[in-house]
Design a protein around this motif. Structure first.
Motif, PDB file in Angstrom:
ATOM      1  N   SER A 163      -1.370 -63.581  11.401  1.00 32.76           N
ATOM      2  CA  SER A 163      -2.154 -62.407  11.782  1.00 32.76           C
ATOM      3  C   SER A 163      -2.628 -62.517  13.228  1.00 32.76           C
ATOM      4  CB  SER A 163      -3.358 -62.263  10.843  1.00 32.76           C
ATOM      5  OG  SER A 163      -4.152 -61.172  11.227  1.00 32.76           O
ATOM      6  N   ASP A 164      -3.143 -63.686  13.599  1.00 33.96           N
ATOM      7  CA  ASP A 164      -3.586 -63.897  14.983  1.00 33.96           C
ATOM      8  C   ASP A 164      -2.424 -63.729  15.959  1.00 33.96           C
ATOM      9  OD1 ASP A 164      -6.174 -64.365  14.111  1.00 33.96           O
ATOM     10  OD2 ASP A 164      -6.032 -66.556  14.295  1.00 33.96           O
ATOM     11  N   MET A 165      -1.257 -64.266  15.588  1.00 26.81           N
ATOM     12  CA  MET A 165      -0.078 -64.147  16.443  1.00 26.81           C
ATOM     13  C   MET A 165       0.306 -62.676  16.623  1.00 26.81           C
ATOM     14  SD  MET A 165       3.618 -66.069  16.056  1.00 26.81           S
ATOM     15  CE  MET A 165       4.187 -65.164  14.632  1.00 26.81           C
ATOM     16  N   MET A 166       0.245 -61.904  15.548  1.00 27.78           N
ATOM     17  CA  MET A 166       0.599 -60.483  15.616  1.00 27.78           C
ATOM     18  C   MET A 166      -0.387 -59.688  16.472  1.00 27.78           C
ATOM     19  SD  MET A 166       3.422 -59.806  14.030  1.00 27.78           S
ATOM     20  CE  MET A 166       3.976 -61.309  14.802  1.00 27.78           C
ATOM     21  N   LEU A 167      -1.638 -60.120  16.467  1.00 27.22           N
ATOM     22  CA  LEU A 167      -2.664 -59.410  17.225  1.00 27.22           C
ATOM     23  C   LEU A 167      -2.800 -59.927  18.658  1.00 27.22           C
ATOM     24  CD1 LEU A 167      -5.341 -59.096  14.410  1.00 27.22           C
ATOM     25  CD2 LEU A 167      -3.779 -57.321  15.258  1.00 27.22           C
ATOM     26  N   GLY A 168      -1.936 -60.870  19.035  1.00 28.03           N
ATOM     27  CA  GLY A 168      -1.966 -61.410  20.390  1.00 28.03           C
ATOM     28  C   GLY A 168      -3.136 -62.332  20.647  1.00 28.03           C
ATOM     29  N   LYS A 169      -3.747 -62.852  19.578  1.00 27.04           N
ATOM     30  CA  LYS A 169      -4.875 -63.769  19.707  1.00 27.04           C
ATOM     31  C   LYS A 169      -4.368 -65.201  19.835  1.00 27.04           C
ATOM     32  CE  LYS A 169      -8.060 -61.138  16.745  1.00 27.04           C
ATOM     33  NZ  LYS A 169      -8.841 -61.236  15.494  1.00 27.04           N
ATOM     34  N   GLU A 170      -5.242 -66.060  20.300  1.00 27.40           N
ATOM     35  CA  GLU A 170      -4.931 -67.492  20.300  1.00 27.40           C
ATOM     36  C   GLU A 170      -4.774 -67.950  18.859  1.00 27.40           C
ATOM     37  OE1 GLU A 170      -4.589 -69.726  22.939  1.00 27.40           O
ATOM     38  OE2 GLU A 170      -4.584 -67.907  24.169  1.00 27.40           O
ATOM     39  N   TYR A 171      -3.816 -68.833  18.607  1.00 33.38           N
ATOM     40  CA  TYR A 171      -3.636 -69.355  17.256  1.00 33.38           C
ATOM     41  C   TYR A 171      -3.278 -70.832  17.330  1.00 33.38           C
ATOM     42  CZ  TYR A 171       1.355 -68.623  18.207  1.00 33.38           C
ATOM     43  OH  TYR A 171       2.604 -68.646  18.760  1.00 33.38           O
ATOM     44  N   ASP A 172      -3.422 -71.500  16.218  1.00 31.79           N
ATOM     45  CA  ASP A 172      -3.170 -72.933  16.127  1.00 31.79           C
ATOM     46  C   ASP A 172      -1.670 -73.181  16.266  1.00 31.79           C
ATOM     47  OD1 ASP A 172      -2.940 -75.602  15.539  1.00 31.79           O
ATOM     48  OD2 ASP A 172      -4.002 -75.499  13.624  1.00 31.79           O
ATOM     49  N   ASP A 173      -1.240 -73.504  17.482  1.00 31.01           N
ATOM     50  CA  ASP A 173       0.199 -73.704  17.710  1.00 31.01           C
ATOM     51  C   ASP A 173       0.650 -75.126  17.389  1.00 31.01           C
ATOM     52  OD1 ASP A 173      -0.912 -74.969  19.891  1.00 31.01           O
ATOM     53  OD2 ASP A 173       0.095 -73.745  21.400  1.00 31.01           O
ATOM     54  N   SER A 174      -0.257 -75.929  16.821  1.00 32.66           N
ATOM     55  CA  SER A 174       0.152 -77.267  16.395  1.00 32.66           C
ATOM     56  C   SER A 174       0.838 -77.210  15.024  1.00 32.66           C
ATOM     57  CB  SER A 174      -1.056 -78.205  16.333  1.00 32.66           C
ATOM     58  OG  SER A 174      -1.929 -77.820  15.278  1.00 32.66           O
ATOM     59  N   VAL A 175       0.707 -76.080  14.339  1.00 32.13           N
ATOM     60  CA  VAL A 175       1.333 -75.892  13.036  1.00 32.13           C
ATOM     61  C   VAL A 175       2.775 -75.445  13.255  1.00 32.13           C
ATOM     62  CG1 VAL A 175       1.260 -74.545  10.904  1.00 32.13           C
ATOM     63  CG2 VAL A 175      -0.869 -75.274  11.975  1.00 32.13           C
ATOM     64  N   ASP A 176       3.705 -76.098  12.558  1.00 30.07           N
ATOM     65  CA  ASP A 176       5.121 -75.729  12.669  1.00 30.07           C
ATOM     66  C   ASP A 176       5.364 -74.429  11.907  1.00 30.07           C
ATOM     67  OD1 ASP A 176       7.857 -75.562  12.917  1.00 30.07           O
ATOM     68  OD2 ASP A 176       8.273 -77.202  11.511  1.00 30.07           O
ATOM     69  N   LEU A 177       5.626 -73.370  12.633  1.00 28.99           N
ATOM     70  CA  LEU A 177       5.835 -72.061  12.023  1.00 28.99           C
ATOM     71  C   LEU A 177       7.286 -71.822  11.612  1.00 28.99           C
ATOM     72  CD1 LEU A 177       3.608 -69.901  14.390  1.00 28.99           C
ATOM     73  CD2 LEU A 177       3.038 -70.809  12.133  1.00 28.99           C
ATOM     74  N   GLY A 178       8.175 -72.690  12.048  1.00 30.64           N
ATOM     75  CA  GLY A 178       9.577 -72.515  11.695  1.00 30.64           C
ATOM     76  C   GLY A 178      10.106 -71.183  12.190  1.00 30.64           C
ATOM     77  N   ASP A 179      10.858 -70.494  11.339  1.00 27.70           N
ATOM     78  CA  ASP A 179      11.478 -69.219  11.712  1.00 27.70           C
ATOM     79  C   ASP A 179      10.460 -68.127  12.028  1.00 27.70           C
ATOM     80  OD1 ASP A 179      13.949 -70.368  11.403  1.00 27.70           O
ATOM     81  OD2 ASP A 179      14.448 -69.323   9.532  1.00 27.70           O
ATOM     82  N   ILE A 180       9.242 -68.275  11.520  1.00 33.29           N
ATOM     83  CA  ILE A 180       8.212 -67.249  11.733  1.00 33.29           C
ATOM     84  C   ILE A 180       7.981 -66.990  13.216  1.00 33.29           C
ATOM     85  CG2 ILE A 180       5.768 -66.706  11.393  1.00 33.29           C
ATOM     86  CD1 ILE A 180       5.990 -68.315   8.757  1.00 33.29           C
ATOM     87  N   GLU A 181       8.170 -68.005  14.036  1.00 31.56           N
ATOM     88  CA  GLU A 181       8.003 -67.838  15.487  1.00 31.56           C
ATOM     89  C   GLU A 181       8.858 -66.705  16.033  1.00 31.56           C
ATOM     90  OE1 GLU A 181       7.514 -71.033  18.549  1.00 31.56           O
ATOM     91  OE2 GLU A 181       7.971 -72.258  16.777  1.00 31.56           O
ATOM     92  N   ALA A 182       9.974 -66.446  15.388  1.00 36.81           N
ATOM     93  CA  ALA A 182      10.887 -65.391  15.855  1.00 36.81           C
ATOM     94  C   ALA A 182      10.224 -64.017  15.833  1.00 36.81           C
ATOM     95  CB  ALA A 182      12.148 -65.363  14.994  1.00 36.81           C
ATOM     96  N   LEU A 183       9.150 -63.875  15.074  1.00 39.28           N
ATOM     97  CA  LEU A 183       8.471 -62.580  14.967  1.00 39.28           C
ATOM     98  C   LEU A 183       7.370 -62.382  16.011  1.00 39.28           C
ATOM     99  CD1 LEU A 183       8.255 -62.416  11.081  1.00 39.28           C
ATOM    100  CD2 LEU A 183       9.622 -60.927  12.546  1.00 39.28           C
ATOM    101  N   GLN A 184       7.141 -63.374  16.866  1.00 37.81           N
ATOM    102  CA  GLN A 184       6.026 -63.251  17.812  1.00 37.81           C
ATOM    103  C   GLN A 184       6.185 -62.072  18.767  1.00 37.81           C
ATOM    104  OE1 GLN A 184       5.490 -66.857  20.011  1.00 37.81           O
ATOM    105  NE2 GLN A 184       7.620 -66.975  20.614  1.00 37.81           N
ATOM    106  N   GLY A 185       7.387 -61.654  19.053  1.00 36.56           N
ATOM    107  CA  GLY A 185       7.616 -60.519  19.941  1.00 36.56           C
ATOM    108  C   GLY A 185       7.163 -59.192  19.355  1.00 36.56           C
TER     109      GLY A 185
END
Length: 144
Positions: free
Chosen positions: A95-117
């Motif tokens: 949710s934070d990533m979708m809203l352009g907020k800072e998020y805990d990037d130490s967590v391995d998001l795997g394929d989910i990272e592909a949705l950051q755009g």
């Protein structure tokens, strides 16, 4: 890797999950959540098997755009086998990533990272978050 190459890779990951969804189907005798996005017609039917505070299984069915269905596929992959608290943490990070907020990037998001755009396209954020909202609702129902 250049931005264009990374963008292309992310599109390929999204299309792979859309065309070859992981965890598609239904779990019998499970928590069931049906949600839709009336703005664009996405709909999701999510079933969760939660036992002893662990998401043992997660499956979905539905129809919608590539972002919505790919996000559901990715979400079910990442929460399976995770404690409920961790599944909810992933949901908050997403949710934070979708809203352009800072998020805990130490967590391995795997394929989910592909949705950051998707965050660059406000009208598509609801598409990407639909399955995650369904998962949160399902976990709430299960804990009642």
């Amino acid at each position: 890797m250049s931005f264009n190459n990374l963008d292309q890779l992310y599109r390929q990951v999204i299309m792979d999950h859309y065309k070859n969804p992981r965890n598609k189907g239904e779990i019998e005798d499970s928590v069931t959540v049906d949600m839709n996005n009336p703005t664009c017609g996405d709909r999701i039917h999510l079933t969760l098997d939660v036992q002893d505070g662990i998401v043992k299984e997660a499956k979905f069915d539905g129809e919608g755009c590539s972002i919505s269905m790919a996000s559901a596929s990715m979400m079910t992959q990442v929460i399976k086998g995770k404690p409920v608290d961790e599944a909810l943490k992933y949901s908050q990070i997403f949710s934070d990533m979708m809203l352009g907020k800072e998020y805990d990037d130490s967590v391995d998001l795997g394929d989910i990272e592909a949705l950051q755009g998707v965050a660059k396209f406000p009208a598509r954020i609801k598409c990407a978050t639909l399955s995650w909202k369904a998962m949160e609702k399902g976990i709430d129902q299960q804990s009642e």
